[in-house]
Design a protein around this motif. Structure first.
Motif, mmCIF file in Angstrom:
data_model
loop_
_atom_site.group_PDB
_atom_site.id
_atom_site.type_symbol
_atom_site.label_atom_id
_atom_site.label_comp_id
_atom_site.label_asym_id
_atom_site.label_seq_id
_atom_site.Cartn_x
_atom_site.Cartn_y
_atom_site.Cartn_z
ATOM 1 N N GLN A 1 -7.636 1.923 -0.124
ATOM 2 C CA GLN A 1 -6.751 2.088 -1.280
ATOM 3 C C GLN A 1 -6.999 0.932 -2.240
ATOM 4 O OE1 GLN A 1 -2.444 2.153 -0.708
ATOM 5 N NE2 GLN A 1 -2.216 3.341 -2.597
ATOM 6 N N GLY B 1 -3.959 -0.993 -3.744
ATOM 7 C CA GLY B 1 -3.040 -1.738 -2.875
ATOM 8 C C GLY B 1 -3.373 -3.214 -2.955
ATOM 9 N N ARG C 1 0.869 -1.184 0.000
ATOM 10 C CA ARG C 1 0.000 0.000 0.000
ATOM 11 C C ARG C 1 0.901 1.228 0.000
ATOM 12 N NH1 ARG C 1 -0.083 2.281 5.045
ATOM 13 N NH2 ARG C 1 1.074 1.072 6.550
ATOM 14 N N ARG D 1 4.807 0.849 -5.171
ATOM 15 C CA ARG D 1 3.541 0.213 -5.528
ATOM 16 C C ARG D 1 3.350 0.190 -7.046
ATOM 17 N NH1 ARG D 1 -0.801 0.665 -7.405
ATOM 18 N NH2 ARG D 1 -0.339 2.823 -7.938
ATOM 19 N N THR E 1 -6.679 7.161 -2.947
ATOM 20 C CA THR E 1 -7.311 6.578 -1.759
ATOM 21 C C THR E 1 -8.613 7.324 -1.518
ATOM 22 O OG1 THR E 1 -6.286 8.127 -0.207
ATOM 23 C CG2 THR E 1 -5.102 6.075 -0.608
#
Lengths: 415, 108
Positions: free
Chosen positions: A175, A178, A81, A97, A145
């Motif tokens: 998120q 993620g 994340r 990420r 997010t």
């Protein structure tokens, strides 16, 4: 290197799988390399990989005390994340990420990145405020997010009890991009790619001393003989303090045990990652069906890698309230990894008092998610001798200057 | 599980009853000190893999602070001693040397 592909699988099926080669070589150490990386975990291997790929440096040895990926890379709960509050953190974790998204194609090795979404539960009003703030900070940073309400949490993960008596779920920081990845595969994929570029991965080779002339590093002594180098990268997580002592300086780092456990395998019951930071527990379901549960860290210096039962009890007790469905599950295994905690809970990517010696440590309880970004930034630092924009805020000098990147409260991470 | 004997009340306490106070015998720095010394005092830690001297508090017992010498690699406890010590007492150093003949002594 033979490429992995559907065609290769079909071809091998017709010849009794005899054509596969070893994923990486196990060479004897040479007397001299341009760069030595100490530590063949995710961060060390990623550093070597991006040194080769981005900066064309391939005369590299990666020295590992035990076996490759056997430290924290093989002990974490595989969560990825980037929903951090501070700009410097968001930049490096988001870089990591985004690299994870294409890592399997990049390495030609399936790291099983699964962007299933990460929900960080807000279980107190303080957390609600904190996560709303983080969601707004993330919007400015370009990290996707959003803050969602408890009914959306229930819809995403029906096994959550949102009306618990002690810790009701008031919402979550969500998120969607993620997720998780296969932790061993990340280490193995990088190792295979490094070996293919001609780098030497030397396992069962513990560094016992750092050689220096004047204030400059010239090599290391190991259990398999002395090896010279022009540049040294220390990427050893929990044992950073030990290596720093060999190199003649001290770090603002303390090592503690962080533990995790897995349940017996069950049928699919949750398809997102849930972190409950107030109660210090996080959970996701692996492809095998085990529930992977992460707990809190010990409160004292510890190098034992074995954890303690009262932490297991605390973690499970808290999670049972949020996930009543797991109350009858048996836990199969528990283990611990030694994590290197800094005062501001942010990593260190830095030059050191020893010339040509660089350190990458302090990832604490959340290093796995950062592996590609950390390697990317560390490679730039080692190749140029000066940090790039990703690594610059994470220098050792920030402690002297009081320029902290305070994520200990801001991110609300379970520490 | 880590078990320490509180030298203040004599109780054998496990880690759930204790609160760790981190590295012991840190020399306090004041306004006259250099930046480097102040940074070392505030942040830099020995963090050894092996013999370590620490401050602990018997938080859910008598509530008093004390010192402990233990091994961070094995959780072996060498002993506990009073908080009114500026450095580890000789008897505890002797006991550690007896059990760990190759120990180099406390880190400077």
């Amino acid at each position: 290197m033979k490429r992995y592909s559907a065609f290769a699988i079909a071809k091998e099926a017709f010849r009794h799988q005899l054509g596969w080669e070893r994923a990486w070589r196990s060479p004897e150490p040479k007397p001299e390399y341009e760069v030595i990386i100490v530590g063949a975990g995710g961060h060390g291997l990623a550093t070597a990989y991006y040194l080769g790929k981005n900066h064309g440096i391939t005369n590299i040895a990666i020295l590992e005390k035990n076996w490759l990926g056997g430290g924290n890379t093989g002990r974490n709960t595989t969560i990825i994340r980037s929903n951090y509050l501070q700009d410097a953190s968001a930049a490096i974790y988001e870089k990591a990420r985004s690299l994870y998204e294409t890592l399997s194609q990049d390495l030609n090795y399936n790291v099983m990145f699964s962007p299933r979404g990460v929900a960080m539960l807000a279980q107190t009003h303080h957390e609600v405020r904190g996560y709303r703030r983080t969601a707004r900070a993330n919007a400015i940073q370009g990290v996707e997010t959003e803050f969602i309400g408890s009914e959306q949490v229930k819809a995403l993960c029906p096994i959550i009890n949102v009306d618990g008596p002690r810790f009701p779920v008031l919402g979550a920081l969500w998120q969607p991009r993620g997720g998780t990845a296969r932790h061993d595969a990340v280490a193995w994929g990088y190792a295979r790619a490094c070996s293919d570029m001609g780098m030497d991965i030397i396992q069962n080779c513990a560094v016992t001393a750092v050689r220096r002339t004047g204030g400059t590093v010239t090599g290391v002594e190991t259990t398999r003989g002395a090896v010279g180098c022009r540049k040294l990268g220390i990427v050893v997580a929990g044992h950073s303090g030990v290596l720093a002592a060999m190199a003649g300086f001290r770090l603002p780092v303390e090592s503690v045990a962080l533990q995790a456990l897995v349940s017996e395998p069950v049928k699919p019951c949750m398809d997102i990652v849930v972190m409950a930071n107030t109660v210090h527990g996080y959970m996701s379901q692996s492809d095998k069906g085990e529930l992977v549960i992460g707990g809190g860290a010990d409160g004292f210096n510890n190098y034992t890698q074995r954890g303690s039962f009262h932490h297991v009890e605390e973690t499970v007790r808290a999670l049972v309230e949020t996930f009543p469905i797991i109350s009858r599950l048996r836990m199969l295994r528990q283990w611990a990894g030694i994590v290197d905690m800094t005062g501001d809970r942010s990593p260190i990517l830095s030059k050191t008092p020893l010339e040509n010696c660089f350190i990458n440590c302090g990832w604490g309880t959340g290093g796995f998610k950062a592996i590609p970004g950390s390697g990317w930034a560390m490679a730039e630092l080692m190749a140029k001798g000066e940090p790039g924009p990703l690594a610059a805020p994470f220098g050792l000098d920030r402690f002297r200057e009081g320029r902290f990147i305070d994520e200990s409260v801001a991110a609300g991470v379970a520490h | 599980m880590l078990i320490l004997t509180c030298p203040c009340c004599g109780a054998e306490a496990d880690e759930t009853e204790l609160a760790s106070g981190g590295e012991a015998h840190i020399q306090r720095q004041g306004p006259e000190s250099t930046d480097a010394a102040f940074e070392a005092y505030l942040f830099q830690r020995k963090n050894p893999s092996g013999v370590h001297f620490e401050r602990w508090r018997h938080a859910f017992g008598c509530g008093k602070w004390f010192h402990a010498a233990r091994c961070t690699r094995t959780l072996e406890v060498f002993g506990t001693y009073t908080a009114q010590s500026l450095k580890p007492p000789k008897w505890i150093l002797d006991r550690i040397r007896k059990r760990r003949p190759d120990w180099a002594g406390p880190l400077p």
